[in-house]
Scaffold this active site. Structure first.
Site, short mmCIF file in Angstrom:
data_model
loop_
_atom_site.label_atom_id
_atom_site.label_comp_id
_atom_site.label_asym_id
_atom_site.label_seq_id
_atom_site.Cartn_x
_atom_site.Cartn_y
_atom_site.Cartn_z
N ASP A 396 32.59 -8.53 0.63
CA ASP A 396 32.87 -7.52 -0.39
C ASP A 396 33.80 -8.08 -1.46
O ASP A 396 34.55 -9.03 -1.21
CB ASP A 396 33.51 -6.29 0.27
CG ASP A 396 33.34 -5.02 -0.56
OD1 ASP A 396 32.58 -5.05 -1.54
OD2 ASP A 396 33.96 -4.00 -0.21
N GLU A 399 32.86 -10.68 -6.64
CA GLU A 399 32.51 -11.04 -8.04
C GLU A 399 33.32 -12.24 -8.57
O GLU A 399 32.73 -12.99 -9.37
CB GLU A 399 32.71 -9.82 -8.95
CG GLU A 399 31.80 -8.66 -8.66
CD GLU A 399 32.26 -7.85 -7.44
OE1 GLU A 399 31.42 -7.21 -6.82
OE2 GLU A 399 33.46 -7.90 -7.11
N ASP A 464 28.75 0.29 -5.99
CA ASP A 464 29.34 1.60 -5.70
C ASP A 464 28.67 2.70 -6.51
O ASP A 464 29.29 3.35 -7.37
CB ASP A 464 30.84 1.56 -5.99
CG ASP A 464 31.59 0.60 -5.07
OD1 ASP A 464 31.03 0.25 -4.01
OD2 ASP A 464 32.71 0.20 -5.41
N HIS A 523 25.60 4.47 3.59
CA HIS A 523 27.00 4.04 3.51
C HIS A 523 27.68 4.85 2.42
O HIS A 523 27.11 5.04 1.33
CB HIS A 523 27.09 2.55 3.19
CG HIS A 523 28.49 2.05 3.05
ND1 HIS A 523 29.36 1.93 4.11
CD2 HIS A 523 29.19 1.64 1.95
CE1 HIS A 523 30.52 1.45 3.69
NE2 HIS A 523 30.44 1.28 2.37
#
Length: 787
Positions: A396, A399, A464, A523
């Site tokens: 996670d 980036e 997200d 999720h």
């Protein structure tokens, strides 16, 4: 030949200042010298050519993070006259006009694309620009929600999260320097540093790649079909390894599970409700009780998880894999900070000291994934946890989420390395498995990556997304676009991630869509449960039905994984794959192909009672649930049902399906149903079932597989079916029985022949369908139905 040489001069912008001064051939490389630099041209295949411009005073940097294919001998000759140099091949030809200077590319005697001014150097960016035709639509640029045709946008190339996005997101976690044209060509700008892709935002028929530094290199990829073009690109940049079979099952996941007790109780709920599940994902609370201040501990918090090894083992005994989230940020308050500083594994400032800065989770440093010693340090953590029993990894914030421009990596600045950080992180894990766990297929879920990341088994997701109908609406587009760009496992947090919106209908529709996306992983933030076991009874019932269908389709979906592994073809495919000349289909996203033989139309609005569905014209299509037939090439109004989204099967398709199971561990492949969707208008068809043990890396290449091929032929009075088993040299796990189920029979069958044995159809009738058992006493079985 004269016409070929003249075409580039007709109406195309050219570089008036660049002067041709000669060329030379060195091996398989052509160098074209100009007044301000050299062109370097090399072929990988007849349908893939690479061009680099090396400005005067610069040296060629041959290092590519994306390309794995080796150049090949393709050129058949070079012809030259007073004003033209032509490179001739059996595929892409290149015409170079000497004055005014221009480079143009041809395929099958038609111009594909041409440079406009080619390389230009501006104040902020170095540029490569090209001419476009008026009619072209442009796709690519990575994961974005802009509509399929992205022409008219100037796309930033900087991987960045967009929290709570809905039906429009100009920049997301995967910003790829790839442009795909509706004219069936692809340009990949093979360079890591940040920049922009300008897809004709000035409306002057110009495509421009802009970068702060680095290589001025691009590959042009063509193909006669969409499948071939995507296949050529993944041949160039690498194919996705087969995932472990369990990765195609259902995941239990939320942000996040706070304790060992909570994890075990959640999985127990799945078992009590008989809802299939194959994996549980532990978000950041596995290494800290609090969200803030603990990132970088990268070890179990023993107050909350007192015996993780026992927990992992107990889950494994139930057929449930454990996956852990990890991040590349080592907080100054974490248990590993001092060791990270001592071992010099962190990115630095310009003086060589660890670069620290504040972001949401605390004051932090960043693992320098480009430094060999840092990779070794980081991998040792993964290795220890894998030896404890961890089966997969979630990377996670890769980036990286916050990446200050002044930060320095061992290989360059933050802005030079930003877009390949997640790519290099996935590479580290993948190569670690190759070295230390060579018998295990890795599972690597990553929020960011780059061109070619698919070859490391990287599984991307769309970030997200908001828990709303607008969030759902953008998801097919993102997955379809990424499939065209090689990252075919792009998927969404099912149900949506961001916000506390409790919308049971949205949740059910998103999970129904999820049956036909690459990964099945509900999720979300924990205020509203993402797991179906915690939803109200009707929603739970609908979710359970969708998940059970996902498991029933396991053999079909495994076929798609193998097809992608072998050819690069995406699992989710746009309708224009089926009708490439139908321009109306280029912007369709709500209806798409799942593999070759399923047509799926997602329900993405609350108030819909019916929707229009276009049925591609090559074949007829049958409602997967009712069997109703729809003529190919027509648009029909479909009444929506609560318990499924519109789903159709191609006439003549062979669809392998599994018996119901609660975990993929229970699927061994001994007995597989194969549903043949009979259509008297389909005179011939073919299909197959690919099968291996679901765990061995490169099982096909090692001969540890079998493939059962199916063929059909209909002549008006009889239907002939052929089933042939093809075995690899090292196969150990074999299909024992095929239950061949004939769907959509419109008239009675009088006689059934199985090899040379004659039966009446009554011998095989079951619930109104013919069900014919095929045992593999011989490798070939024939079945004939006489009407």
């Amino acid at each position: 030949m004269l016409l070929f040489f003249l075409i580039p001069l007709l109406g195309l912008s050219q570089n008036q200042d660049r002067k041709y001064s000669g060329h030379q051939v060195s091996g398989d490389t052509v160098f074209v010298k100009t007044s301000d630099g050299d062109y370097r041209i090399v072929y990988y295949t007849p349908q893939i050519v690479e061009t680099s411009f090396i400005p005067t005073g610069e040296n060629f940097n041959k290092k590519s993070h994306a390309v794995v294919l080796s150049p090949a001998k393709v050129m058949q000759g070079i012809e030259e006259d007073d004003n033209t140099l032509k490179i001739d091949t059996e595929g892409i030809d290149i015409s170079i006009i000497k004055k005014p200077f221009q480079v143009a590319y041809y395929y099958k005697d038609e111009m594909v694309i041409s440079e406009k001014e080619g390389f230009l150097k501006g104040k902020e960016h170095q540029k490569l620009n090209f001419n476009l035709e008026d009619k072209e639509m442009l796709f690519g640029g990575g994961a974005r929600a802009l509509g399929m045709n992205r022409r008219g946008n100037r796309l930033e190339l900087y991987n960045k999260a967009h929290y709570g996005y809905e039906d429009r997101a100009e920049l997301l976690n995967y910003s790829l320097p790839i442009v795909i044209s509706s004219e069936k060509y692809m340009l990949h700008f093979d360079n890591a540093p940040i920049g922009f892709l300008d897809l004709d935002s000035s409306k002057n028929n110009t495509l421009t790649y802009e970068t702060i530094s680095g290589r001025k290199t691009y590959q042009l990829i063509v193909g006669e079909t969409w499948e071939t073009m995507v296949g050529n690109y993944t041949l160039l940049t690498g194919r996705q390894p087969m995932p472990p079979r369990w990765a195609l099952g259902n995941f239990s996941s939320r942000f996040g599970y706070h304790s060992q007790k909570e994890v075990l109780e959640t999985i127990q709920k799945f078992k009590e409700e008989n809802i299939p599940v194959d994996a549980v994902i532990l978000d950041l609370f596995w290494f800290g009780k609090e969200m803030m201040g603990t990132m970088g501990n990268l070890e179990f918090e023993r107050d909350s998880f007192p015996d993780p090894k026992k927990m992992i083992s107990r889950l494994e005994d139930q057929g449930v894999k454990t996956i852990l989230v990890t991040e590349p940020f080592i907080l100054t308050t974490s248990n590993r900070w001092e060791d990270a500083v001592k071992k010099e594994v962190l990115a630095t400032d310009k003086k060589g000291k660890p670069f620290t800065y504040d972001f949401y989770f605390g004051n932090t440093g960043l693992v320098d994934i480009f430094k060999p010693e840092a990779r070794d340090w980081f991998w040792d953590i993964y290795k220890d946890l894998s030896e404890m029993g961890i089966s997969g990894w979630w990377g996670d914030l890769g980036e990286p989420e916050v990446h200050p421009a002044n930060l320095q990596h061992v290989t360059g600045s933050a802005n030079e390395m930003h877009n390949i950080y997640g790519h290099s992180w996935a590479k580290m894990i993948y190569e670690g498995y190759e070295q230390d766990f060579p018998a295990q297929r890795p599972f690597i879920l990553m929020r960011a990556g780059a061109a070619g990341s698919q070859r490391f088994g990287l599984i991307p997701w769309s970030g997200d997304v908001n828990r709303s109908w607008g969030g759902l609406q953008s998801q097919p587009e993102i997955s379809l676009q990424m499939g065209l760009q090689g990252l075919a496992y792009m998927h969404s947090d099912l149900g949506g991630f961001a916000g506390d919106n409790l919308d049971d209908k949205l949740y059910a529709r998103w999970l129904q869509y999820g049956v036909f996306q690459p990964l099945y992983r509900p999720h979300a933030q924990e205020a509203v449960p993402s797991e179906p076991v915690f939803r109200e009874p009707q929603t739970k019932r609908l979710a359970k039905k969708a998940i059970e269908l996902r498991y029933r389709l396991l053999p079909y979906n495994y076929n798609l994984a193998w097809e992608n592994n072998q050819s690069g073809i995406p699992l989710m495919r746009p309708l224009f794959f089926e009708e490439p000349e139908n321009g109306d289909l280029f912007e369709v996203t709500d209806t798409y192909l799942w593999g070759k033989d399923f047509l799926v139309s997602a329900v993405m609005a609350d108030s819909l009672l019916e929707k229009q569905v276009y049925f591609p014209g090559k074949d007829n299509w049958f409602d997967f649930y009712s069997g109703k037939k729809y003529k190919g090439g027509t648009t029909q109004t479909i009444t929506l049902k609560e318990d499924h989204i519109p789903t159709f099967v191609r006439g003549g398709a062979f669809i392998p399906m599994a018996k119901p199971v609660q975990t993929t561990r229970d699927y061994k492949g001994e007995v597989v149903e194969v549903h043949y969707h009979y259509d008297p208008e389909k005179k011939k068809s073919a299909g197959y079932l690919y099968h291996d043990d679901g765990t061995t890396p490169e099982a096909f290449e090692k001969g540890a597989y079998e493939k059962i091929n199916f063929e059909s032929a209909f002549n008006g009075n009889s239907l002939d079916l052929k089933i042939e088993k093809e075995k690899g040299s090292n196969v150990t796990n074999e299909v024992q029985l095929i239950e061949l189920i004939i769907e959509n029979l419109e008239r009675p069958v009088n006689v059934v022949w199985v090899n040379t044995l004659r039966f009446t159809s009554k011998n095989f009738m079951h619930n109104g369908k013919l069900v014919i058992p095929i045992r593999f006493d011989n490798n070939i079985t024939t079945v004939k139905l006489e009407f």
